[in-house]
Design a protein around this motif. Structure first.
Motif, PDB file in Angstrom:
ATOM      1  N   CYS A  48       0.831  -1.214   0.000  1.00  0.00           N
ATOM      2  CA  CYS A  48       0.000   0.000   0.000  1.00  0.00           C
ATOM      3  C   CYS A  48       0.857   1.252   0.000  1.00  0.00           C
ATOM      4  N   LEU A  49       1.889   1.281   0.812  1.00  0.00           N
ATOM      5  CA  LEU A  49       2.766   2.457   0.876  1.00  0.00           C
ATOM      6  C   LEU A  49       3.514   2.661  -0.436  1.00  0.00           C
ATOM      7  N   ARG A  50       3.970   1.599  -1.037  1.00  0.00           N
ATOM      8  CA  ARG A  50       4.655   1.718  -2.330  1.00  0.00           C
ATOM      9  C   ARG A  50       3.681   2.195  -3.410  1.00  0.00           C
ATOM     10  N   SER A  51       2.468   1.696  -3.362  1.00  0.00           N
ATOM     11  CA  SER A  51       1.452   2.144  -4.318  1.00  0.00           C
ATOM     12  C   SER A  51       1.112   3.612  -4.099  1.00  0.00           C
ATOM     13  N   ALA A  52       1.028   4.018  -2.839  1.00  0.00           N
ATOM     14  CA  ALA A  52       0.760   5.428  -2.529  1.00  0.00           C
ATOM     15  C   ALA A  52       1.874   6.312  -3.080  1.00  0.00           C
ATOM     16  N   CYS A  53       3.106   5.861  -2.936  1.00  0.00           N
ATOM     17  CA  CYS A  53       4.238   6.611  -3.502  1.00  0.00           C
ATOM     18  C   CYS A  53       4.096   6.734  -5.018  1.00  0.00           C
ATOM     19  N   ALA A  54       3.736   5.638  -5.666  1.00  0.00           N
ATOM     20  CA  ALA A  54       3.578   5.652  -7.121  1.00  0.00           C
ATOM     21  C   ALA A  54       2.502   6.635  -7.550  1.00  0.00           C
ATOM     22  N   GLN A 113      17.919  13.291  -3.690  1.00  0.00           N
ATOM     23  CA  GLN A 113      17.991  12.843  -5.088  1.00  0.00           C
ATOM     24  C   GLN A 113      17.727  11.338  -5.199  1.00  0.00           C
ATOM     25  N   GLY A 114      18.257  10.591  -4.253  1.00  0.00           N
ATOM     26  CA  GLY A 114      18.005   9.150  -4.252  1.00  0.00           C
ATOM     27  C   GLY A 114      16.530   8.833  -4.044  1.00  0.00           C
ATOM     28  N   ALA A 115      15.879   9.629  -3.195  1.00  0.00           N
ATOM     29  CA  ALA A 115      14.446   9.437  -2.951  1.00  0.00           C
ATOM     30  C   ALA A 115      13.635   9.717  -4.210  1.00  0.00           C
ATOM     31  N   GLU A 116      14.015  10.760  -4.947  1.00  0.00           N
ATOM     32  CA  GLU A 116      13.301  11.057  -6.198  1.00  0.00           C
ATOM     33  C   GLU A 116      13.447   9.918  -7.199  1.00  0.00           C
ATOM     34  N   GLY A 117      14.647   9.380  -7.304  1.00  0.00           N
ATOM     35  CA  GLY A 117      14.863   8.242  -8.201  1.00  0.00           C
ATOM     36  C   GLY A 117      14.050   7.028  -7.782  1.00  0.00           C
ATOM     37  N   GLU A 118      14.003   6.785  -6.473  1.00  0.00           N
ATOM     38  CA  GLU A 118      13.225   5.656  -5.968  1.00  0.00           C
ATOM     39  C   GLU A 118      11.726   5.867  -6.189  1.00  0.00           C
ATOM     40  N   MET A 119      11.263   7.097  -6.021  1.00  0.00           N
ATOM     41  CA  MET A 119       9.841   7.395  -6.278  1.00  0.00           C
ATOM     42  C   MET A 119       9.503   7.112  -7.741  1.00  0.00           C
ATOM     43  N   GLU A 120      10.395   7.466  -8.634  1.00  0.00           N
ATOM     44  CA  GLU A 120      10.170   7.199 -10.062  1.00  0.00           C
ATOM     45  C   GLU A 120      10.139   5.697 -10.323  1.00  0.00           C
TER      46      GLU A 120
END
Length: 166
Positions: A93-99, A137-144
């Motif tokens: 759910c959290l990963r989907s929310a991030c997406a 920057q790493g967080a932005e890449g992971e969000m993508e």
């Protein structure tokens, strides 16, 4: 003849707006009710239904970022409600929310992004940075990466229901 086509197009656009408003209103009402629940199972059921309404709103008008923000909130709260019972589904759910919230950020210029969606974005980026120990920057890449991996399933009510036990 052409005036009839314009009137018909305006009527359809107005009906779509009404449907979007209705789906969003029902979803927000369910989120509010879920936050008042004392039993996680009852809260989870309401949040799953709220997510369906927000998914429907996004299907009606994917250009409005607020639908993505509310869907992200519903999924984030659902993760909290089910974490004790099913940690893997909560993480999904959290990963989907991030997406979902990253999709809103990607589609909408920063100046036009709703305050609500920005708040969800900040909360989810903070969660991701904490869990993965990432710099901005790493967080932005992971969000993508999460957006590419989870967006399609996050917007599909049947897939999300199966993933969250609903």
């Amino acid at each position: 003849m052409q005036g009839d086509n314009i009137e018909q197009a305006l009527t359809l656009a107005h009906e779509g707006t009404r449907e979007w408003d209705d789906a969003m209103s029902r979803g927000r009402t369910l989120v509010d009710a879920a936050t008042q629940e004392t039993t996680p199972a009852h809260a989870a059921a309401k949040l799953r239904e709220a997510a369906r309404h927000f998914q429907m709103a996004i299907g009606i008008n994917s250009a409005k970022d607020e639908g993505y923000g509310w869907l992200a909130r519903a999924l984030r709260l659902l993760a909290q409600a089910i974490r004790g019972k099913d940690p893997d589904a909560a993480t999904h759910c959290l990963r989907s929310a991030c997406a979902v919230v990253w999709e809103a950020r990607t589609k909408t210029p920063a100046s036009a992004l709703s305050v609500f969606t920005k708040q969800e974005l900040k909360a989810l980026v903070a969660w991701l940075r904490m869990v993965r120990r990432l710099d901005p920057q790493g967080a932005e890449g992971e969000m993508e990466t999460l957006r590419a991996e989870f967006l399609t399933s996050a917007l599909d009510p049947d897939t999300m229901a199966a993933a969250t036990g609903g």
